[in-house]
Design a protein around this motif. Structure first.
Motif, short mmCIF file in Angstrom:
data_model
loop_
_atom_site.label_atom_id
_atom_site.label_comp_id
_atom_site.label_asym_id
_atom_site.label_seq_id
_atom_site.Cartn_x
_atom_site.Cartn_y
_atom_site.Cartn_z
N TYR A 1 0.83 -1.21 0.00
CA TYR A 1 0.00 0.00 0.00
C TYR A 1 0.86 1.26 0.00
CZ TYR A 1 -3.60 -3.33 1.47
OH TYR A 1 -4.46 -4.40 1.56
N ALA A 2 1.98 1.21 0.75
CA ALA A 2 2.86 2.38 0.82
C ALA A 2 3.46 2.69 -0.54
CB ALA A 2 3.96 2.15 1.85
N LEU A 3 3.93 1.66 -1.24
CA LEU A 3 4.49 1.89 -2.56
C LEU A 3 3.42 2.36 -3.54
CD1 LEU A 3 7.03 -1.06 -2.96
CD2 LEU A 3 7.43 1.27 -2.13
N SER A 4 2.20 1.88 -3.36
CA SER A 4 1.10 2.36 -4.20
C SER A 4 0.81 3.83 -3.91
CB SER A 4 -0.16 1.53 -3.96
OG SER A 4 0.03 0.20 -4.40
N ALA A 5 0.85 4.22 -2.64
CA ALA A 5 0.64 5.63 -2.28
C ALA A 5 1.73 6.51 -2.88
CB ALA A 5 0.61 5.79 -0.75
N MET A 6 2.96 5.99 -2.87
CA MET A 6 4.06 6.74 -3.48
C MET A 6 3.80 6.95 -4.97
SD MET A 6 8.16 5.92 -3.43
CE MET A 6 8.03 4.41 -4.37
N MET A 7 3.32 5.90 -5.63
CA MET A 7 3.04 6.03 -7.05
C MET A 7 1.83 6.94 -7.31
SD MET A 7 5.61 4.51 -7.93
CE MET A 7 5.33 5.06 -9.59
N ALA A 8 0.88 6.97 -6.37
CA ALA A 8 -0.23 7.91 -6.50
C ALA A 8 0.30 9.34 -6.47
CB ALA A 8 -1.25 7.69 -5.38
N GLY A 9 1.31 9.59 -5.64
CA GLY A 9 1.97 10.89 -5.63
C GLY A 9 2.62 11.20 -6.96
N PHE A 10 3.23 10.18 -7.58
CA PHE A 10 3.79 10.35 -8.92
C PHE A 10 2.70 10.78 -9.90
CE2 PHE A 10 7.45 7.64 -7.63
CZ PHE A 10 8.47 8.39 -8.17
N VAL A 11 1.55 10.11 -9.84
CA VAL A 11 0.48 10.42 -10.78
C VAL A 11 -0.02 11.84 -10.60
CG1 VAL A 11 -1.89 9.86 -11.42
CG2 VAL A 11 -0.24 8.02 -11.07
N LEU A 12 -0.25 12.25 -9.35
CA LEU A 12 -0.71 13.62 -9.12
C LEU A 12 0.34 14.63 -9.59
CD1 LEU A 12 -2.83 15.55 -8.04
CD2 LEU A 12 -1.73 15.41 -5.79
N GLY A 13 1.60 14.33 -9.32
CA GLY A 13 2.66 15.22 -9.80
C GLY A 13 2.64 15.34 -11.31
N GLY A 14 2.42 14.20 -11.99
CA GLY A 14 2.33 14.23 -13.44
C GLY A 14 1.15 15.04 -13.94
N LEU A 15 0.01 14.90 -13.26
CA LEU A 15 -1.17 15.69 -13.64
C LEU A 15 -0.91 17.19 -13.47
CD1 LEU A 15 -3.98 13.48 -12.08
CD2 LEU A 15 -3.47 13.78 -14.52
N VAL A 16 -0.20 17.54 -12.40
CA VAL A 16 0.13 18.94 -12.17
C VAL A 16 1.01 19.48 -13.30
CG1 VAL A 16 1.44 20.51 -10.68
CG2 VAL A 16 -0.15 18.87 -9.67
N THR A 17 1.97 18.67 -13.77
CA THR A 17 2.89 19.16 -14.80
C THR A 17 2.23 19.30 -16.16
OG1 THR A 17 3.65 16.89 -15.27
CG2 THR A 17 4.90 18.17 -13.65
N ILE A 18 1.04 18.72 -16.34
CA ILE A 18 0.32 18.92 -17.60
C ILE A 18 -0.03 20.40 -17.76
CG2 ILE A 18 -1.83 18.46 -18.83
CD1 ILE A 18 -1.77 15.65 -17.74
N ARG A 19 -0.46 21.04 -16.68
CA ARG A 19 -0.87 22.45 -16.72
C ARG A 19 0.24 23.40 -16.28
NH1 ARG A 19 -5.15 23.77 -19.82
NH2 ARG A 19 -6.87 22.31 -19.52
N TRP A 20 1.00 22.99 -15.27
CA TRP A 20 2.02 23.87 -14.71
C TRP A 20 3.32 23.70 -15.49
CZ3 TRP A 20 5.37 23.08 -9.81
CH2 TRP A 20 6.00 24.29 -9.47
#
Length: 422
Positions: free
Chosen positions: A267-286
């Motif tokens: 679960y912890a590694l999945s949460a880390m990857m969820a952070g990756f995904v949100l970071g990627g979504l942010v970089t689409i606009r930012w």
């Protein structure tokens, strides 16, 4: 009028990376491979522990994998610039599939050993290193130049999402079926990725004049040293992985597994990857002008994960630390990939990526091997706090460089559609 509308529709279609067939197959390949990459570390860690190994044994097994990766990656960079990158990717994935299938069968059949896991791990690490530089360097060949940034972000988003799924599935499979079945999943993903890579058809990049291997390596090294921001952050990555590699690869599964439960590590590694995904979504606009400088600041957030593991047995705290780690690292990684792909000549890119991988992982085997003994001497949790402090200090040092602070991303090209007369 009809031809005018057709030209506008064609222009709009060409404004998205997914409209390019080679990029779609590349995206499929890296995503399928990432699914297995999410499962493999969890499966391997608990396979070693189930065979009676301890923290030091786990560090050695994972360290040998990383050592093989480092030993082969320069060859991967040179061959990726000399020959077909598609072939390099496809062959490396097929070989890794066969090797991981042997490891999985040994665990399922009950005839595995630490020596066997180490040997197959080293082979997989070497094969991955041979194909890895080509996988990164081929991205600009699969899309039009104005779509490169979009392609980088989409690729990373898809990979990270796949790793989330792979990590979660692996945690459940290890807890319910055993580590061998999780490695079998990884073997299947290697095989499917090989098939997808075989369909990535792109125009060839002009190969360098045939020279010796050492001459090609030297040419790549000179290209790295020509960019201060590049070699400085490669050195920073060496220090980062010397300390952090063991924190995640050795101490994390043990501390979290003993304190919260084995499934919690998945679960912890999945949460880390969820952070990756949100970071990627942010970089689409930012799209900051100084993307590398901003990314290095965010890299400091990666200290949150080892510190959270050290200070708390609460699943929520560990998950938050893992998520923040992934978010910060993804903001940095997008800026880093763009900086390389926008500033390095295409015919040298695979070699530069091989030096990037060496910088990231050359110290990792040593860190993995030493983490167990050092942490057992000073205490697992205290050592995790030290790791967090080193990450923050290394980021602060990198930020003192004017080259890191001033590097600007390439302005995005916007072309107006040409309206044909009906």
């Amino acid at each position: 009028m009809r031809s005018s509308l057709w030209s506008v529709e064609r222009w709009l279609a060409e404004r998205h990376a997914l409209r390019h067939r080679p990029f779609r197959w590349l995206l499929a390949g890296v995503s399928i491979n990432a699914l297995g990459n999410g499962a493999a570390p969890i499966a391997l860690a608990f396979a070693v522990l189930d065979l009676g190994g301890d923290a030091s044994d786990l560090g050695v097994v994972v360290g040998l994998y990383a050592l093989a990766d480092v030993a082969a990656v320069l060859f991967g960079g040179v061959l990726g610039d000399r020959f077909s990158r598609r072939t390099m990717m496809r062959v490396s994935m097929a070989g890794a599939a066969a090797s991981q299938a042997v490891a999985a069968a040994s665990l399922i059949g009950g005839w595995s050993s630490l020596v066997l896991l180490s040997a197959t791990g080293m082979l997989i690490g070497a094969l991955g290193a041979l194909g890895g530089p080509s996988s990164n360097a081929i991205t600009p060949q699969t899309v039009a130049a104005p779509l490169l940034r979009q392609a980088v972000v989409l690729r990373r988003l898809s990979q990270n999402t796949a790793i989330i799924v792979g990590s979660a599935v692996a945690g459940l499979m290890v807890a319910g079926l055993g580590s061998g079945w999780a490695l079998a999943l990884d073997a299947c993903t290697f095989a499917l990725a090989a098939l997808a890579y075989g369909l990535v058809r792109v125009p060839p990049v002009s190969a360098p004049e045939p020279t010796s291997l050492l001459a090609d390596v030297g040419d790549g090294f000179r290209e790295v040293m020509r960019h201060t921001w590049l070699w400085l952050l490669i050195l920073q990555a060496m220090l980062y992985h010397l300390f952090y590699g063991g924190a995640q690869g050795v101490l994390g599964p043990i501390v979290v597994g003993d304190g919260i439960g084995r499934a919690a590590w998945g679960y912890a590694l999945s949460a880390m990857m969820a952070g990756f995904v949100l970071g990627g979504l942010v970089t689409i606009r930012w799209k900051p002008r100084h993307a590398l400088h901003v990314g290095v600041w965010f890299l400091g957030l990666t200290a949150a994960f080892p510190v959270a593991i050290a200070l708390s047995d609460s699943l929520v705290v560990v998950l938050v630390g893992a998520f923040v780690h992934g978010f910060g690292l993804e903001i940095f990684s997008v800026g880093w990939d763009l900086s390389i792909q926008e500033n390095i000549a295409p015919e040298k890119m695979a070699r530069v990526y091989s030096f990037d991988q060496i910088g990231s992982y050359v110290a990792r085997p040593l860190g993995l091997a030493l983490t167990g003994p050092v942490a057992e001497a000073v205490g697992f949790r205290l050592w995790l706090v030290v790791v967090g402090a080193v990450i923050v200090a290394s980021v602060a040092a990198a930020l003192t460089s004017t080259d890191v602070r001033r590097l600007e991303r390439r302005p995005e090209v916007t072309e107006e559609p040409v309206l044909l007369q009906s």
